[in-house]
Design a protein around this motif. Sequence first.
Motif, PDB file in Angstrom:
ATOM      1  N   SER A 206       5.621   2.306   2.836  1.00  0.00           N
ATOM      2  CA  SER A 206       6.327   1.022   2.758  1.00  0.00           C
ATOM      3  C   SER A 206       6.065   0.280   1.460  1.00  0.00           C
ATOM      4  CB  SER A 206       5.908   0.140   3.952  1.00  0.00           C
ATOM      5  OG  SER A 206       6.234   0.749   5.173  1.00  0.00           O
ATOM      6  N   GLY A 207       5.276   0.860   0.563  1.00  0.00           N
ATOM      7  CA  GLY A 207       4.967   0.201  -0.702  1.00  0.00           C
ATOM      8  C   GLY A 207       3.491  -0.085  -0.841  1.00  0.00           C
ATOM      9  N   LEU A 208       3.153  -0.924  -1.804  1.00  0.00           N
ATOM     10  CA  LEU A 208       1.756  -1.228  -2.100  1.00  0.00           C
ATOM     11  C   LEU A 208       1.132  -1.988  -0.935  1.00  0.00           C
ATOM     12  CD1 LEU A 208      -0.037  -0.645  -4.571  1.00  0.00           C
ATOM     13  CD2 LEU A 208       0.411  -2.971  -5.347  1.00  0.00           C
ATOM     14  N   SER A 209       0.053  -1.440  -0.413  1.00  0.00           N
ATOM     15  CA  SER A 209      -0.572  -2.000   0.787  1.00  0.00           C
ATOM     16  C   SER A 209      -2.047  -2.272   0.547  1.00  0.00           C
ATOM     17  CB  SER A 209      -0.408  -1.029   1.973  1.00  0.00           C
ATOM     18  OG  SER A 209       0.959  -0.788   2.240  1.00  0.00           O
ATOM     19  N   CYS A 210      -2.588  -3.182   1.347  1.00  0.00           N
ATOM     20  CA  CYS A 210      -4.003  -3.564   1.260  1.00  0.00           C
ATOM     21  C   CYS A 210      -4.765  -2.829   2.362  1.00  0.00           C
ATOM     22  CB  CYS A 210      -4.148  -5.073   1.429  1.00  0.00           C
ATOM     23  SG  CYS A 210      -5.837  -5.685   1.225  1.00  0.00           S
ATOM     24  N   LEU A 211      -5.885  -2.213   1.980  1.00  0.00           N
ATOM     25  CA  LEU A 211      -6.650  -1.391   2.908  1.00  0.00           C
ATOM     26  C   LEU A 211      -8.135  -1.753   2.861  1.00  0.00           C
ATOM     27  CD1 LEU A 211      -4.899   1.901   1.853  1.00  0.00           C
ATOM     28  CD2 LEU A 211      -4.679   0.880   4.118  1.00  0.00           C
ATOM     29  N   PHE A 212      -8.761  -1.667   4.007  1.00  0.00           N
ATOM     30  CA  PHE A 212     -10.200  -1.901   4.158  1.00  0.00           C
ATOM     31  C   PHE A 212     -10.907  -0.553   4.089  1.00  0.00           C
ATOM     32  CE2 PHE A 212     -13.760  -1.825   7.238  1.00  0.00           C
ATOM     33  CZ  PHE A 212     -14.587  -2.789   6.685  1.00  0.00           C
ATOM     34  N   LEU A 213     -11.813  -0.410   3.118  1.00  0.00           N
ATOM     35  CA  LEU A 213     -12.441   0.876   2.855  1.00  0.00           C
ATOM     36  C   LEU A 213     -13.957   0.698   2.825  1.00  0.00           C
ATOM     37  CD1 LEU A 213     -11.054   3.408   0.275  1.00  0.00           C
ATOM     38  CD2 LEU A 213     -13.495   3.044   0.447  1.00  0.00           C
ATOM     39  N   PRO A 214     -14.664   1.097   3.896  1.00  0.00           N
ATOM     40  CA  PRO A 214     -16.123   0.919   3.940  1.00  0.00           C
ATOM     41  C   PRO A 214     -16.861   2.056   3.234  1.00  0.00           C
ATOM     42  CG  PRO A 214     -15.359   1.795   6.019  1.00  0.00           C
ATOM     43  CD  PRO A 214     -14.134   1.608   5.163  1.00  0.00           C
ATOM     44  N   ARG A 215     -18.091   1.766   2.806  1.00  0.00           N
ATOM     45  CA  ARG A 215     -18.925   2.823   2.220  1.00  0.00           C
ATOM     46  C   ARG A 215     -19.425   3.790   3.290  1.00  0.00           C
ATOM     47  NH1 ARG A 215     -21.596   2.776  -2.754  1.00  0.00           N
ATOM     48  NH2 ARG A 215     -22.042   4.876  -2.045  1.00  0.00           N
ATOM     49  N   VAL A 216     -19.808   3.227   4.434  1.00  0.00           N
ATOM     50  CA  VAL A 216     -20.308   4.046   5.549  1.00  0.00           C
ATOM     51  C   VAL A 216     -19.316   3.924   6.700  1.00  0.00           C
ATOM     52  CG1 VAL A 216     -22.194   4.439   7.157  1.00  0.00           C
ATOM     53  CG2 VAL A 216     -22.698   3.700   4.820  1.00  0.00           C
ATOM     54  N   LEU A 217     -18.883   5.060   7.218  1.00  0.00           N
ATOM     55  CA  LEU A 217     -17.869   5.092   8.269  1.00  0.00           C
ATOM     56  C   LEU A 217     -18.465   4.797   9.648  1.00  0.00           C
ATOM     57  CD1 LEU A 217     -15.924   8.221   6.984  1.00  0.00           C
ATOM     58  CD2 LEU A 217     -15.202   5.821   6.862  1.00  0.00           C
TER      59      LEU A 217
ATOM     60  N   GLY B 249      -9.632  11.516  -0.426  1.00  0.00           N
ATOM     61  CA  GLY B 249      -9.301  11.438   0.993  1.00  0.00           C
ATOM     62  C   GLY B 249     -10.191  10.474   1.740  1.00  0.00           C
ATOM     63  N   ALA B 250     -10.558   9.361   1.092  1.00  0.00           N
ATOM     64  CA  ALA B 250     -11.426   8.369   1.728  1.00  0.00           C
ATOM     65  C   ALA B 250     -10.705   7.704   2.901  1.00  0.00           C
ATOM     66  CB  ALA B 250     -11.850   7.315   0.707  1.00  0.00           C
ATOM     67  N   THR B 251     -11.460   7.354   3.919  1.00  0.00           N
ATOM     68  CA  THR B 251     -10.899   6.740   5.118  1.00  0.00           C
ATOM     69  C   THR B 251     -10.823   5.227   4.948  1.00  0.00           C
ATOM     70  OG1 THR B 251     -11.838   8.501   6.473  1.00  0.00           O
ATOM     71  CG2 THR B 251     -11.139   6.505   7.615  1.00  0.00           C
ATOM     72  N   ALA B 252      -9.666   4.662   5.305  1.00  0.00           N
ATOM     73  CA  ALA B 252      -9.460   3.222   5.179  1.00  0.00           C
ATOM     74  C   ALA B 252      -8.543   2.747   6.296  1.00  0.00           C
ATOM     75  CB  ALA B 252      -8.866   2.884   3.814  1.00  0.00           C
ATOM     76  N   TRP B 253      -8.549   1.443   6.520  1.00  0.00           N
ATOM     77  CA  TRP B 253      -7.734   0.843   7.584  1.00  0.00           C
ATOM     78  C   TRP B 253      -6.835  -0.240   6.991  1.00  0.00           C
ATOM     79  CZ3 TRP B 253     -12.402   2.975   8.214  1.00  0.00           C
ATOM     80  CH2 TRP B 253     -12.600   3.809   9.330  1.00  0.00           C
ATOM     81  N   LEU B 254      -5.636  -0.339   7.504  1.00  0.00           N
ATOM     82  CA  LEU B 254      -4.652  -1.291   7.002  1.00  0.00           C
ATOM     83  C   LEU B 254      -5.090  -2.725   7.290  1.00  0.00           C
ATOM     84  CD1 LEU B 254      -1.795  -1.515   5.709  1.00  0.00           C
ATOM     85  CD2 LEU B 254      -0.883  -1.602   8.052  1.00  0.00           C
ATOM     86  N   VAL B 255      -4.922  -3.599   6.287  1.00  0.00           N
ATOM     87  CA  VAL B 255      -5.175  -5.035   6.424  1.00  0.00           C
ATOM     88  C   VAL B 255      -3.859  -5.760   6.162  1.00  0.00           C
ATOM     89  CG1 VAL B 255      -6.407  -7.033   5.506  1.00  0.00           C
ATOM     90  CG2 VAL B 255      -7.591  -4.843   5.743  1.00  0.00           C
ATOM     91  N   GLY B 256      -3.403  -6.526   7.119  1.00  0.00           N
ATOM     92  CA  GLY B 256      -2.113  -7.178   6.959  1.00  0.00           C
ATOM     93  C   GLY B 256      -0.983  -6.196   7.201  1.00  0.00           C
ATOM     94  N   ASP B 257       0.215  -6.589   6.780  1.00  0.00           N
ATOM     95  CA  ASP B 257       1.388  -5.748   6.978  1.00  0.00           C
ATOM     96  C   ASP B 257       1.473  -4.676   5.902  1.00  0.00           C
ATOM     97  OD1 ASP B 257       2.160  -7.264   9.170  1.00  0.00           O
ATOM     98  OD2 ASP B 257       3.292  -8.677   7.921  1.00  0.00           O
ATOM     99  N   GLU B 258       1.872  -3.498   6.321  1.00  0.00           N
ATOM    100  CA  GLU B 258       2.058  -2.412   5.363  1.00  0.00           C
ATOM    101  C   GLU B 258       3.129  -2.794   4.341  1.00  0.00           C
ATOM    102  OE1 GLU B 258       3.144   2.377   5.299  1.00  0.00           O
ATOM    103  OE2 GLU B 258       2.595   1.397   7.195  1.00  0.00           O
ATOM    104  N   GLY B 259       2.852  -2.494   3.073  1.00  0.00           N
ATOM    105  CA  GLY B 259       3.775  -2.828   2.004  1.00  0.00           C
ATOM    106  C   GLY B 259       3.653  -4.245   1.488  1.00  0.00           C
ATOM    107  N   ARG B 260       2.713  -5.028   2.041  1.00  0.00           N
ATOM    108  CA  ARG B 260       2.540  -6.433   1.636  1.00  0.00           C
ATOM    109  C   ARG B 260       1.191  -6.632   0.949  1.00  0.00           C
ATOM    110  NH1 ARG B 260       6.055 -10.113   1.062  1.00  0.00           N
ATOM    111  NH2 ARG B 260       4.759 -11.734   2.002  1.00  0.00           N
ATOM    112  N   GLY B 261       0.798  -5.673   0.139  1.00  0.00           N
ATOM    113  CA  GLY B 261      -0.494  -5.757  -0.520  1.00  0.00           C
ATOM    114  C   GLY B 261      -0.587  -6.848  -1.568  1.00  0.00           C
ATOM    115  N   ILE B 262       0.523  -7.107  -2.264  1.00  0.00           N
ATOM    116  CA  ILE B 262       0.503  -8.109  -3.334  1.00  0.00           C
ATOM    117  C   ILE B 262       0.167  -9.504  -2.804  1.00  0.00           C
ATOM    118  CG2 ILE B 262       1.884  -9.267  -5.101  1.00  0.00           C
ATOM    119  CD1 ILE B 262       1.073  -6.498  -5.910  1.00  0.00           C
ATOM    120  N   PRO B 263       0.819  -9.995  -1.735  1.00  0.00           N
ATOM    121  CA  PRO B 263       0.426 -11.312  -1.224  1.00  0.00           C
ATOM    122  C   PRO B 263      -1.039 -11.395  -0.826  1.00  0.00           C
ATOM    123  CG  PRO B 263       2.544 -10.656  -0.312  1.00  0.00           C
ATOM    124  CD  PRO B 263       2.000  -9.461  -1.035  1.00  0.00           C
ATOM    125  N   GLN B 264      -1.562 -10.303  -0.272  1.00  0.00           N
ATOM    126  CA  GLN B 264      -2.987 -10.293   0.082  1.00  0.00           C
ATOM    127  C   GLN B 264      -3.845 -10.481  -1.162  1.00  0.00           C
ATOM    128  OE1 GLN B 264      -4.364 -10.273   2.986  1.00  0.00           O
ATOM    129  NE2 GLN B 264      -3.209  -9.097   4.470  1.00  0.00           N
TER     130      GLN B 264
END
Length: 546
Positions: free
Chosen positions: A234-245, A276-291
């Motif tokens: 959906s475009g540029l998205s904001c993701l939460f990426l921890p060091r330890v899973l 291939g790091a694991t991350a989770w979506l923050v906010g709406d997909e494709g709405r990374g810029i506003p974040q």
Amino acid sequence: MDATHEVFNQPAALADYNLFEGHQALRDALEFNAPALDTTALSALGARLGSAEMQLHARLANVHGPQLHSHDRFGRRVDEVEFHPSYHALMELAAGAGLHGTPWAGESASPHVQRAAGFMMFTELEPSILCPISMTYAVTPALRGNAAVYRDWGPGLTSRAYDPALKIWRDKAGLTMGMGMTEKQGGSDVRANTTRAEPDGQDGWGGRFRVTGHKWFFSAPMCDAFLVLAQTASGLSCLFLPRVLPDGSRNAIRIQRLKDKLGNKANASSEVEFHGATAWLVGDEGRGIPQILEMGTMTRLDCALGTSGLMRQALSIALNHASQREAFGKRLIAQPLMRNVLADLALESEAATALAIRLARAFDRRGDAHEAAMARLLTPVAKFWICKRGSHFAQEAMECLGGNGYVEEGGEGIMARIYREMPLNSIWEGAGNIMALDLLRALRKADAAAALAHELAPAKGAHPAFDRLAASLPTRVEEMATEMEARRLAQDVALAVQAALLCQTAAPAVFSAFCDSRLAGNWGQAFGTLGGGTDFDAILQRAQPR
């Protein structure tokens, strides 16, 4: 062996003093912007920050910078950064003062102003360790875009405990976060990012992704987690990426190298790759810029606060030196030209402090329409103007010390560290042109001109030069349609707001000299060119650090 000479006429170092109690401009700014604020904790922090013990920690954290260990001695990939114990001592103090989480912990009626004052003072001691502190402050509210992650991580992100261990979030007393936005090919143009994120199912934290790509500037890589930008379907998205899973394993973040920077030496800034790091979506997909824009607003406040703190420390060191050192038969501070330079620097420092704390007040009152408008308007203005003035300020303050200011040793060696640090806040989180463009975006809001006029109104009639500038700005704001003059407008808005604030918070001598020089043109193109009629005594007495 016979002595060759006696050491004398060397000033005592500025140590074991209270940064808060001696900073009259900051105290007056707090009284104006948050009159009900209890400053007891700030005074205690000011005493700690001015201690010789913490000054030693600041020096050691810079001399013994971070070291990258990509592998352990058995050849296993670890991607860890080792810091000197003094770095951890500084981080413990900053976290203990709540400089990362106070506004989100509900501990104060004016939490952003309280935190801003502490952050500004801490910068006087050591600015570079504040990078993870600032990012944690900025990222925490954005993390609410993933309620499940925020539920688990929120308490640790506002905890006043500092825990540097690399382990799972639930086993830590306190957590920090960083950001990974820019890439080689794009820089500030994050839309050019090529890092990609592929869906990898759902779990308790929501939509899970696998991230592959790189980040060219990835500061504080030992933080517990990061918000990163990556391209999804959906475009540029904001993701939460921890060091330890969540299962306790380490995420696939590979630290390629640490940046060899001009300054900011105690902080680790890195280049990383995600395999291939694991991350989770923050906010709406494709709405990374506003974040990102929401987080950038807060870190830009910190840029203005940080440069203001560096200015204050450079001024304090210069005043301390000039008050003790003798040349040509009298103290330096009694020499007319030196008095002019020091008073001019004092004006600049107080104006920066007033503007930065005023911006923090807008963050405390975002529900108020005028304050929301001022937050939009003043964030790029303060970031642009205060940070632009920093390097010139540091150079002039260093010159007050002569050769000692240029030497990396002892108490006055702090000046060289300040000088190297100054350009950072102007570059980080959007350089001058980016701020000017952000100002244009803020001006497109219908209330911008009216909000500015309302902000300047209390100083109307106080100085003819101020009245002329204030009268011209609403029309310029409304008619600003091109980028070519945006920097000039940012400068003039900054000067007008600084003057209006000084009219309400500073001594009359400060306001008068600021308007005469910055607005009326009774000033040269270098510090130390104030008019001869300036009340130098009043300005210098007000600025003294003790």
